[in-house]
Design a protein around this motif. Structure first.
Motif, PDB file in Angstrom:
ATOM      1  N   GLY A   1       0.849  -1.195   0.000  1.00 52.22           N
ATOM      2  CA  GLY A   1       0.000   0.000   0.000  1.00 52.22           C
ATOM      3  C   GLY A   1       0.880   1.238   0.000  1.00 52.22           C
ATOM      4  O   GLY A   1       1.909   1.257   0.672  1.00 52.22           O
ATOM      5  N   GLU A   2       0.483   2.251  -0.733  1.00 54.96           N
ATOM      6  CA  GLU A   2       1.379   3.402  -0.886  1.00 54.96           C
ATOM      7  C   GLU A   2       0.604   4.715  -0.934  1.00 54.96           C
ATOM      8  O   GLU A   2      -0.413   4.811  -1.602  1.00 54.96           O
ATOM      9  CB  GLU A   2       2.176   3.224  -2.179  1.00 54.96           C
TER      10      GLU A   2
ATOM     11  N   ILE B   1       2.217  -3.789  13.603  1.00 54.51           N
ATOM     12  CA  ILE B   1       1.088  -4.314  14.368  1.00 54.51           C
ATOM     13  C   ILE B   1       0.983  -5.814  14.115  1.00 54.51           C
ATOM     14  O   ILE B   1       0.987  -6.261  12.970  1.00 54.51           O
ATOM     15  CB  ILE B   1      -0.220  -3.604  13.976  1.00 54.51           C
TER      16      ILE B   1
ATOM     17  N   TYR C   1       2.281  -5.744   4.460  1.00 56.28           N
ATOM     18  CA  TYR C   1       1.494  -6.631   5.323  1.00 56.28           C
ATOM     19  C   TYR C   1       1.435  -8.021   4.726  1.00 56.28           C
ATOM     20  O   TYR C   1       1.657  -8.211   3.537  1.00 56.28           O
ATOM     21  CB  TYR C   1       0.100  -6.044   5.541  1.00 56.28           C
TER      22      TYR C   1
ATOM     23  N   ILE D   1       2.581   0.730   3.341  1.00 57.14           N
ATOM     24  CA  ILE D   1       1.949  -0.268   4.199  1.00 57.14           C
ATOM     25  C   ILE D   1       2.339  -1.630   3.655  1.00 57.14           C
ATOM     26  O   ILE D   1       2.035  -1.967   2.513  1.00 57.14           O
ATOM     27  CB  ILE D   1       0.416  -0.100   4.216  1.00 57.14           C
TER      28      ILE D   1
ATOM     29  N   VAL E   1       0.896  -6.082  10.038  1.00 54.31           N
ATOM     30  CA  VAL E   1       0.771  -4.895   9.191  1.00 54.31           C
ATOM     31  C   VAL E   1       1.847  -3.915   9.652  1.00 54.31           C
ATOM     32  O   VAL E   1       1.908  -3.575  10.838  1.00 54.31           O
ATOM     33  CB  VAL E   1      -0.626  -4.233   9.301  1.00 54.31           C
TER      34      VAL E   1
ATOM     35  N   GLN F   1       6.684   5.577   7.372  1.00 56.25           N
ATOM     36  CA  GLN F   1       6.606   6.889   6.762  1.00 56.25           C
ATOM     37  C   GLN F   1       8.010   7.453   6.558  1.00 56.25           C
ATOM     38  O   GLN F   1       8.869   7.288   7.416  1.00 56.25           O
ATOM     39  CB  GLN F   1       5.827   7.868   7.652  1.00 56.25           C
TER      40      GLN F   1
ATOM     41  N   ILE G   1       3.534  -0.131   8.971  1.00 53.19           N
ATOM     42  CA  ILE G   1       3.366   1.161   8.314  1.00 53.19           C
ATOM     43  C   ILE G   1       4.657   1.936   8.504  1.00 53.19           C
ATOM     44  O   ILE G   1       5.167   2.022   9.622  1.00 53.19           O
ATOM     45  CB  ILE G   1       2.167   1.932   8.917  1.00 53.19           C
TER      46      ILE G   1
ATOM     47  N   ASN H   1       9.756   7.132  10.220  1.00 51.42           N
ATOM     48  CA  ASN H   1       8.948   6.817  11.384  1.00 51.42           C
ATOM     49  C   ASN H   1       8.115   5.589  11.027  1.00 51.42           C
ATOM     50  O   ASN H   1       8.133   5.146   9.879  1.00 51.42           O
ATOM     51  CB  ASN H   1       8.048   8.028  11.696  1.00 51.42           C
ATOM     52  N   GLY H   2       7.445   5.019  11.983  1.00 49.91           N
ATOM     53  CA  GLY H   2       6.612   3.868  11.641  1.00 49.91           C
ATOM     54  C   GLY H   2       6.225   3.042  12.831  1.00 49.91           C
ATOM     55  O   GLY H   2       6.628   3.318  13.977  1.00 49.91           O
ATOM     56  N   LEU H   3       5.405   2.044  12.556  1.00 52.02           N
ATOM     57  CA  LEU H   3       4.986   1.094  13.588  1.00 52.02           C
ATOM     58  C   LEU H   3       4.652  -0.247  12.947  1.00 52.02           C
ATOM     59  O   LEU H   3       4.434  -0.335  11.738  1.00 52.02           O
ATOM     60  CB  LEU H   3       3.791   1.628  14.393  1.00 52.02           C
TER      61      LEU H   3
ATOM     62  N   CYS I   1       4.291   7.093   2.452  1.00 50.57           N
ATOM     63  CA  CYS I   1       3.891   6.142   3.483  1.00 50.57           C
ATOM     64  C   CYS I   1       3.674   4.803   2.802  1.00 50.57           C
ATOM     65  O   CYS I   1       2.975   4.727   1.790  1.00 50.57           O
ATOM     66  CB  CYS I   1       2.604   6.609   4.154  1.00 50.57           C
TER      67      CYS I   1
END
Lengths: 327, 327
Positions: A46-47, A96, A63, A61, A74, A78, A76, A92-94, A59
């Motif tokens: 995902g973009e 899950i 997954y 994504i 998932v 940035q 993400i 940055n990012g996370l 950004c």
């Protein structure tokens, strides 16, 4: 009565502590092998691209899941490349982590993009482990950011050479890089001229968000290995696409992603390589015949970053967290 | 020196309190208008389908942003339909709100899927507001889950009728629904026969994860409005696709999504409708000529759920949180 599942929120300082207890490189390596064996479901990335000229950003994504595993992930990430001017980190990012059997949110890794840096640096080490010349004279790094530093750090476990030359656009950033690395094992030179790198380094790693090629084909000497990891969109490009034409081997982390982003995307579009030439990193790892044959070959590993890396690193951190909690 | 941006983690109980202070329907309505005017960037939905026969599930990632806004949003929603047998809710999820200017993570809404329910129920109310017959005799609801309850709740503000009939497969679930709604304003009947609904209700809302059509074309009476919101994948289907052929108006939340999922996907594939017939909800809201003309028309609103709904509801909750924090 409904059961309440607790979502663990794990922050960067804890994540860094957990990372001390395992070797991310071997975990990422297992991930690439599983991916190239078709054991991993990785839907298209995902973009979102933000084209504010003051602070262009993106950004991504990523997954997916390993089939019949306990989790799906998932991630993400940035990147806003003028953030340092605002006093903010550029990435940055996370991550899950979800339960694959019932969809509950097992944990949120608020890693601020650090796990993306770790899994990317690990991929760079894996690329060098199988494709770098036996005798590395000097390591060349393009990019003075966090990834430029971590690449060198992670190469330590797979390459004996402790001499490096760093290329950057800004002298101030180059000096900062040198200071940051002052206590490392590396003897570090800096340059703003890319030929200084291509002339003296036979293991080169590019990790910039450049949209204009930084290395031209006629600069690349026999026996050079380049890992290009900066380009992860269709717009970014670090290598002139002819370099992939003159290379003896072109390797990617994901063939399907290479069709739409990264260095291969440009080389395919320009007609400089053929899809059939491209080999996946997961296949290289398990097949010695596909690895570098001698110290004369030119080899390219083009990394766009695959969700299986995020899956592997997130799982390992969460499992580390759970075992910390038990003790 | 790098600035540290604090990520707010907002849990469901706080989110529910904040929701008491604003009208989600009008906020979602604004979102649909902006979307149909082309002011919203909504990339294709990310999707993972888990086909474990014991507990089949799916995960959808919806994300995007309003151009020149302050935020972008990533929403992850999971549905695992046998979860209630495990004592777990069948749906779950979270919303993540990012700063559009620098990519920082402003807040994570751990809403457990509740905000998806709210924005979906809001869309149902909007569909009824513009497309339901003036004189609603009885409201028919397919599905006894959370969404089946919330649809009725949210219809209160747009429809005067307080009589409803609920269809479900399980008598036990139907009884539970009736008990749950005992203190509501509604007079609730239950049935396991779908013709009871189609014969006596002229405003019908379907909200099940069914893969087999629940309503056949020959059941649908003149003057009926159906909002079909259960199907959000290519596999799920609640209406026989001929229903879309006999309908006077076919409306969707997103034309691009309708090509790959939901009721329209099936009707397009079966050749029962033409893409050119489909109108977007955001256009209906702003153009009286496109709304229901009389009490004889058959109208269908097919909702697959659009990221702009998640963007709007997440923004509103975060803004509500910030103003709570100030006071």
């Amino acid at each position: 009565m409904e059961t309440k599942i607790l979502t663990e929120i794990i922050k960067l300082d804890t994540i860094k502590k957990i990372l001390e207890n395992f070797d991310p490189i071997s975990i990422i390596e297992e991930g690439f092998i599983a991916y190239s064996k078709g054991k991993v479901v990785v839907p298209p990335v995902g973009e979102m691209i933000f084209d504010d000229p003051d602070n262009p950003g993106d950004c991504h994504i990523k997954y997916g899941y390993i089939k019949n595993d306990n989790f799906f992930v998932v991630k993400i990430a940035q990147g806003f490349y003028n953030n340092p001017k605002l006093g903010l980190p550029s990435t940055n990012g996370l991550n899950i982590l979800f339960n694959q059997k019932n969809g509950s949110i097992e944990c949120i890794l608020l890693d601020e993009g650090y796990l993306t840096e770790v899994r990317t640096a690990s991929a760079g080490a894996i690329a060098a482990k199988y494709m770098a010349p036996k005798n590395v004279k000097r390591i060349g790094i393009f990019g003075t950011g966090m990834q430029g530093k971590m690449q060198l750090e992670y190469l330590k476990s797979v390459v004996k050479c402790r001499k490096a030359m760093i290329w950057g656009r800004s002298e101030a950033q180059l000096k900062k890089y040198q200071e940051y690395m002052a206590s490392s094992e590396f003897e570090i030179e800096i340059t703003q001229d890319s030929t200084d790198i291509t002339d003296t380094c036979n293991l080169i790693v590019t990790c910039t968000p450049s949209k204009i090629p930084l290395i031209k084909a006629d600069q690349v000497k026999k026996g050079t290995h380049i890992t290009a990891m900066g380009s992860d969109t269709s717009e970014k490009q670090e290598l002139e696409s002819k370099i992939l034409q003159i290379a003896d081997r072109v390797i990617v982390d994901s063939i399907s992603q290479a069709e739409t982003r990264g260095e291969c995307f440009h080389a395919l579009k320009d007609g400089n390589i053929d899809q059939a030439q491209i080999i996946e990193l997961g296949k290289i790892i398990t097949n010695k015949a596909l690895q570098r044959k001698n110290d004369d070959e030119i080899t390219i590993v083009d990394l766009t970053g695959v969700a299986v890396q995020d899956i592997q690193i997130s799982k390992a951190v969460y499992e580390g967290f759970l075992s910390l909690k038990e003790n």
